[in-house]
Motif scaffolding. Structure first.
Motif, PDB file in Angstrom:
ATOM      1  N   ALA A 175       0.847  -1.108   0.066  1.00 31.79           N
ATOM      2  CA  ALA A 175      -0.053   0.032   0.029  1.00 31.79           C
ATOM      3  C   ALA A 175       0.946   1.391   0.061  1.00 31.79           C
ATOM      4  N   ASP A 176       2.198   1.006  -0.152  1.00 29.35           N
ATOM      5  CA  ASP A 176       3.019   2.202  -0.178  1.00 29.35           C
ATOM      6  C   ASP A 176       2.975   2.998   1.099  1.00 29.35           C
ATOM      7  N   ARG A 177       2.722   2.235   2.259  1.00 31.49           N
ATOM      8  CA  ARG A 177       2.622   2.912   3.591  1.00 31.49           C
ATOM      9  C   ARG A 177       4.066   3.057   4.052  1.00 31.49           C
ATOM     10  N   ILE A 178       4.984   1.824   3.841  1.00 33.01           N
ATOM     11  CA  ILE A 178       6.310   1.955   3.924  1.00 33.01           C
ATOM     12  C   ILE A 178       6.952   1.537   2.763  1.00 33.01           C
ATOM     13  N   ASP A 179       8.421   1.662   2.872  1.00 28.59           N
ATOM     14  CA  ASP A 179       9.393   1.169   1.574  1.00 28.59           C
ATOM     15  C   ASP A 179       9.243  -0.169   1.491  1.00 28.59           C
ATOM     16  N   LYS A 180       8.743  -0.976   0.721  1.00 27.33           N
ATOM     17  CA  LYS A 180       8.627  -2.315   0.680  1.00 27.33           C
ATOM     18  C   LYS A 180       9.956  -2.891   0.257  1.00 27.33           C
ATOM     19  N   ASP A 181      10.846  -1.925  -0.581  1.00 26.71           N
ATOM     20  CA  ASP A 181      12.348  -2.326  -1.128  1.00 26.71           C
ATOM     21  C   ASP A 181      13.325  -2.340  -0.093  1.00 26.71           C
ATOM     22  N   ALA A 182      12.965  -1.537   1.176  1.00 25.96           N
ATOM     23  CA  ALA A 182      14.118  -1.270   1.964  1.00 25.96           C
ATOM     24  C   ALA A 182      14.789  -2.624   2.527  1.00 25.96           C
ATOM     25  N   VAL A 183      16.002  -2.724   2.857  1.00 21.48           N
ATOM     26  CA  VAL A 183      16.574  -3.799   3.213  1.00 21.48           C
ATOM     27  C   VAL A 183      15.919  -4.167   4.647  1.00 21.48           C
ATOM     28  N   ALA A 184      15.568  -3.089   5.555  1.00 22.90           N
ATOM     29  CA  ALA A 184      15.080  -3.142   6.718  1.00 22.90           C
ATOM     30  C   ALA A 184      13.782  -3.797   6.892  1.00 22.90           C
ATOM     31  N   SER A 185      13.082  -3.494   5.860  1.00 26.82           N
ATOM     32  CA  SER A 185      11.615  -4.094   5.561  1.00 26.82           C
ATOM     33  C   SER A 185      11.783  -5.516   5.284  1.00 26.82           C
ATOM     34  N   GLY A 186      12.725  -5.953   4.429  1.00 31.99           N
ATOM     35  CA  GLY A 186      12.659  -7.314   4.226  1.00 31.99           C
ATOM     36  C   GLY A 186      13.333  -7.957   5.167  1.00 31.99           C
ATOM     37  N   LEU A 187      14.187  -7.633   6.139  1.00 36.28           N
ATOM     38  CA  LEU A 187      14.667  -8.318   7.143  1.00 36.28           C
ATOM     39  C   LEU A 187      13.603  -8.521   8.229  1.00 36.28           C
ATOM     40  N   ALA A 188      12.766  -7.314   8.519  1.00 42.64           N
ATOM     41  CA  ALA A 188      11.787  -7.646   9.360  1.00 42.64           C
ATOM     42  C   ALA A 188      10.910  -8.649   8.875  1.00 42.64           C
ATOM     43  N   ILE A 189      10.426  -8.471   7.887  1.00 45.01           N
ATOM     44  CA  ILE A 189       9.341  -9.387   7.322  1.00 45.01           C
ATOM     45  C   ILE A 189       9.750 -11.201   7.396  1.00 45.01           C
ATOM     46  N   MET A 190      11.020 -11.378   7.036  1.00 49.43           N
ATOM     47  CA  MET A 190      11.420 -12.328   7.220  1.00 49.43           C
ATOM     48  C   MET A 190      11.888 -13.022   8.661  1.00 49.43           C
ATOM     49  N   ALA A 191      12.244 -12.348   9.389  1.00 51.01           N
ATOM     50  CA  ALA A 191      12.419 -12.700  10.624  1.00 51.01           C
ATOM     51  C   ALA A 191      11.450 -13.029  11.401  1.00 51.01           C
ATOM     52  N   LEU A 192      10.321 -12.291  11.265  1.00 54.80           N
ATOM     53  CA  LEU A 192       9.003 -12.488  11.879  1.00 54.80           C
ATOM     54  C   LEU A 192       8.277 -13.594  11.145  1.00 54.80           C
ATOM     55  N   TYR A 193       8.475 -13.702   9.803  1.00 53.00           N
ATOM     56  CA  TYR A 193       7.915 -15.090   9.203  1.00 53.00           C
ATOM     57  C   TYR A 193       8.424 -16.139   9.700  1.00 53.00           C
ATOM     58  N   ILE A 194       9.870 -16.432   9.686  1.00 47.58           N
ATOM     59  CA  ILE A 194      10.785 -17.474  10.030  1.00 47.58           C
ATOM     60  C   ILE A 194      10.226 -18.010  11.623  1.00 47.58           C
ATOM     61  N   ALA A 195      10.549 -16.951  12.472  1.00 48.71           N
ATOM     62  CA  ALA A 195       9.912 -17.191  13.786  1.00 48.71           C
ATOM     63  C   ALA A 195       8.459 -17.762  13.970  1.00 48.71           C
TER      64      ALA A 195
END
Length: 235
Positions: A175-195
């Motif tokens: 929804a372009d509320r955050i930068d989906k291409d940012a490294v931090a966003s990708g890391l947060a998504i994957m860390a939460l998903y894996i956990a």
């Protein structure tokens, strides 16, 4: 061999570190390949531990979701795969008495429902028209997994919550509320998903082992505060 000493869960831990490093370094396509290995390792762990088939099926669908989401044109297909995974999770937790617990503790479902509606409302105007019909349905399944897992087992419930948070970040990115291409966003998504998939899987396996250890007279749909001691545990 205890569950956490299984070579499959050890491999999962190693691959988690490898993937997060590759993800942070944006090492394409190796980060994508490593991501798609994670859920199958948990499937192997479930099979080794003689866990529930519905749990294994849910993780298989998570694998296909991970795979399809790597292709921009297959985003909806990836969502559909994850949706099927959530249906498996919800069906399993309902079979273990989640609905009865939610009737006694309706605040669990209420809190997650409000959170899901708020998340959709915040993202709605920024979503593409093609996503708008499916987002509420998928969000309802996320809420379903989060609520039924928390009502059944605390450890699995943490996994359900983390799944909701991970996909919530994806939604905000779409929804372009955050930068989906940012490294931090990708890391947060994957860390939460894996956990999330680890806690869901380990919570279910731990609870099922406790149920088996209790013997045939134990009703797994009735939650108690004193789980039985394993036969090989020291008193």
């Amino acid at each position: 061999m205890t569950a956490l000493k299984s070579p499959w869960i050890i491999a999962f831990g190693v691959m988690t570190v490898v993937h997060l490093v590759l993800n942070g370094a944006e090492a394409d396509p190796w980060d994508s390949i490593s991501k798609c290995v994670l859920a199958p390792l948990l499937v192997a762990w479930v099979i080794e531990q003689k866990g529930p088939r519905l749990l294994a099926a849910a993780l298989v669908f998570c694998f296909f979701g991970d795979l399809f989401l790597e292709f921009e044109d297959l985003f909806i297909v990836g969502m559909a795969a994850f949706a099927l995974g959530h249906i498996c999770f919800i069906r399993f937790f309902i079979s273990r008495g989640a609905m009865g617990q939610l009737k006694r503790k309706p605040w669990i479902l209420a809190i997650y429902t409000v959170a899901g509606i708020a998340m959709i409302a915040y993202a709605w105007s920024g979503l593409e028209d093609g996503l708008k019909p499916v987002v509420p349905i998928y969000a309802a399944l996320l809420v379903g997994t989060a609520a039924t897992s928390m009502a059944t087992d605390v450890r699995a419930g943490i996994g359900g919550l983390l799944f909701l948070l991970s996909d919530g970040i994806i939604l905000l990115g779409e929804a372009d509320r955050i930068d989906k291409d940012a490294v931090a966003s990708g890391l947060a998504i994957m860390a939460l998903y894996i956990a999330s998939i680890f806690f869901l899987t380990s919570g279910v396996l731990n609870r099922e082992k406790a149920t088996i250890a209790a013997g045939p007279g134990f009703d797994p749909t009735i939650r108690t505060d004193c789980w039985p001691v394993f036969p090989d545990a020291k008193s």
